[in-house]
Design a protein around this motif. Structure first.
Motif, PDB file in Angstrom:
ATOM      1  N   UNK A  71     -15.812  13.388 -33.314  1.00 54.19           N
ATOM      2  CA  UNK A  71     -16.741  12.436 -32.720  1.00 54.19           C
ATOM      3  C   UNK A  71     -16.188  11.045 -32.492  1.00 54.19           C
ATOM      4  N   UNK A  72     -14.935  10.812 -32.872  1.00 51.08           N
ATOM      5  CA  UNK A  72     -14.364   9.475 -32.727  1.00 51.08           C
ATOM      6  C   UNK A  72     -14.207   9.072 -31.265  1.00 51.08           C
ATOM      7  N   UNK A  73     -13.802   9.994 -30.407  1.00 49.72           N
ATOM      8  CA  UNK A  73     -13.644   9.674 -28.994  1.00 49.72           C
ATOM      9  C   UNK A  73     -14.938   9.171 -28.387  1.00 49.72           C
ATOM     10  N   UNK A  74     -16.048   9.828 -28.694  1.00 52.04           N
ATOM     11  CA  UNK A  74     -17.355   9.403 -28.177  1.00 52.04           C
ATOM     12  C   UNK A  74     -17.739   8.038 -28.734  1.00 52.04           C
ATOM     13  N   UNK A  75     -17.436   7.790 -29.997  1.00 49.23           N
ATOM     14  CA  UNK A  75     -17.735   6.473 -30.588  1.00 49.23           C
ATOM     15  C   UNK A  75     -16.930   5.377 -29.892  1.00 49.23           C
ATOM     16  N   UNK A  76     -15.664   5.650 -29.617  1.00 46.53           N
ATOM     17  CA  UNK A  76     -14.828   4.666 -28.923  1.00 46.53           C
ATOM     18  C   UNK A  76     -15.385   4.365 -27.531  1.00 46.53           C
ATOM     19  N   UNK A  77     -15.753   5.417 -26.806  1.00 50.09           N
ATOM     20  CA  UNK A  77     -16.304   5.232 -25.458  1.00 50.09           C
ATOM     21  C   UNK A  77     -17.607   4.448 -25.514  1.00 50.09           C
ATOM     22  N   UNK A  78     -18.491   4.768 -26.461  1.00 48.10           N
ATOM     23  CA  UNK A  78     -19.763   4.051 -26.572  1.00 48.10           C
ATOM     24  C   UNK A  78     -19.540   2.566 -26.832  1.00 48.10           C
ATOM     25  N   UNK A  79     -18.615   2.233 -27.719  1.00 46.24           N
ATOM     26  CA  UNK A  79     -18.336   0.834 -28.011  1.00 46.24           C
ATOM     27  C   UNK A  79     -17.806   0.124 -26.770  1.00 46.24           C
ATOM     28  N   UNK A  80     -16.852   0.727 -26.090  1.00 50.61           N
ATOM     29  CA  UNK A  80     -16.261   0.102 -24.903  1.00 50.61           C
ATOM     30  C   UNK A  80     -17.304  -0.058 -23.793  1.00 50.61           C
ATOM     31  N   UNK A 122     -11.684  15.923 -20.257  1.00 47.70           N
ATOM     32  CA  UNK A 122     -12.688  15.934 -19.196  1.00 47.70           C
ATOM     33  C   UNK A 122     -14.070  16.293 -19.758  1.00 47.70           C
ATOM     34  N   UNK A 123     -14.115  17.219 -20.716  1.00 52.64           N
ATOM     35  CA  UNK A 123     -15.389  17.591 -21.337  1.00 52.64           C
ATOM     36  C   UNK A 123     -15.964  16.431 -22.144  1.00 52.64           C
ATOM     37  N   UNK A 124     -15.111  15.733 -22.895  1.00 53.35           N
ATOM     38  CA  UNK A 124     -15.564  14.564 -23.652  1.00 53.35           C
ATOM     39  C   UNK A 124     -16.151  13.520 -22.707  1.00 53.35           C
ATOM     40  N   UNK A 125     -15.433  13.216 -21.645  1.00 59.00           N
ATOM     41  CA  UNK A 125     -15.911  12.205 -20.702  1.00 59.00           C
ATOM     42  C   UNK A 125     -17.245  12.629 -20.081  1.00 59.00           C
ATOM     43  N   UNK A 126     -17.378  13.902 -19.756  1.00 58.32           N
ATOM     44  CA  UNK A 126     -18.643  14.385 -19.207  1.00 58.32           C
ATOM     45  C   UNK A 126     -19.785  14.218 -20.188  1.00 58.32           C
TER      46      UNK A 126
END
Length: 184
Positions: free
Chosen positions: A113-122, A147-151
């Motif tokens: 879940x770290x990738x999603x947390x990073x994207x949410x913060x940015x 690509x799935x994470x970004x989606x």
């Protein structure tokens, strides 16, 4: 590793450790079961001194000025870098309302879940403090996990260029994705 990672803006004192982390991260580029995630040959997957100098310089450029860049780091409980995300100015002057995203998560911190947390913060920073309307990204099409994470994080595919790169004898496509932050 990533469960308790704290995400914070990077300062100048963080950059030496960041570049060590980044070069270690790039060792995974297309190795084993990890998809090629940077458009560079596997054997030359490195962030060299010229790119480091340009990155350092861009971090010092004021937001809204051509060439600006901002970096956040996810720091694990042991003080190591578990991931990063950066936003940077698009090179086209008429695109000041948009930003380009780059990110990575350490091999030991993926799928937590770290990738999603990073994207949410940015995204929160970009829509708020920076007043931007869009986040854009470019990803090698073979990198299905990214690509799935970004989606999942609200990005939609806006284009695809077949045979954009030829790396290590492979023809690779590039996928373009965007996320609207605010309405114009």
């Amino acid at each position: 590793m990533a469960g308790g990672a704290i995400i914070r803006a990077a300062g100048g004192d963080d950059l030496d450790a960041f570049f060590v982390y980044l070069n270690d991260h790039l060792r995974d580029n297309g190795s084993g079961t990890t998809a090629l995630f940077m458009p560079m040959p596997r054997a030359a997957s490195r962030f060299g001194p010229e790119r480091e100098a340009a990155f350092r310089k861009a971090l010092g450029i004021a937001l809204g000025q051509p060439g600006w860049r901002r970096l956040w780091l996810a720091i694990d409980a042991q003080g190591g870098i578990a991931g990063h995300i950066d936003l940077r100015a698009r090179p086209e002057g008429a695109c000041a309302h948009r930003t380009l995203l780059g990110m990575g998560v350490h091999r030991d911190a993926r799928k937590q879940g770290l990738g999603a947390r990073l994207i949410d913060l940015a995204a929160t920073w970009a829509a708020g403090e920076a007043g931007l309307d869009w986040i854009d990204l470019e990803v090698l099409s073979v990198n299905a996990a990214a690509r799935q994470l970004y989606g999942r994080c609200g990005f939609v595919q806006t284009g695809d260029i077949a045979d954009m790169f030829r790396i290590d004898g492979e023809a690779l496509a590039y996928t373009f994705m965007s996320r609207r932050l605010r309405n114009f």
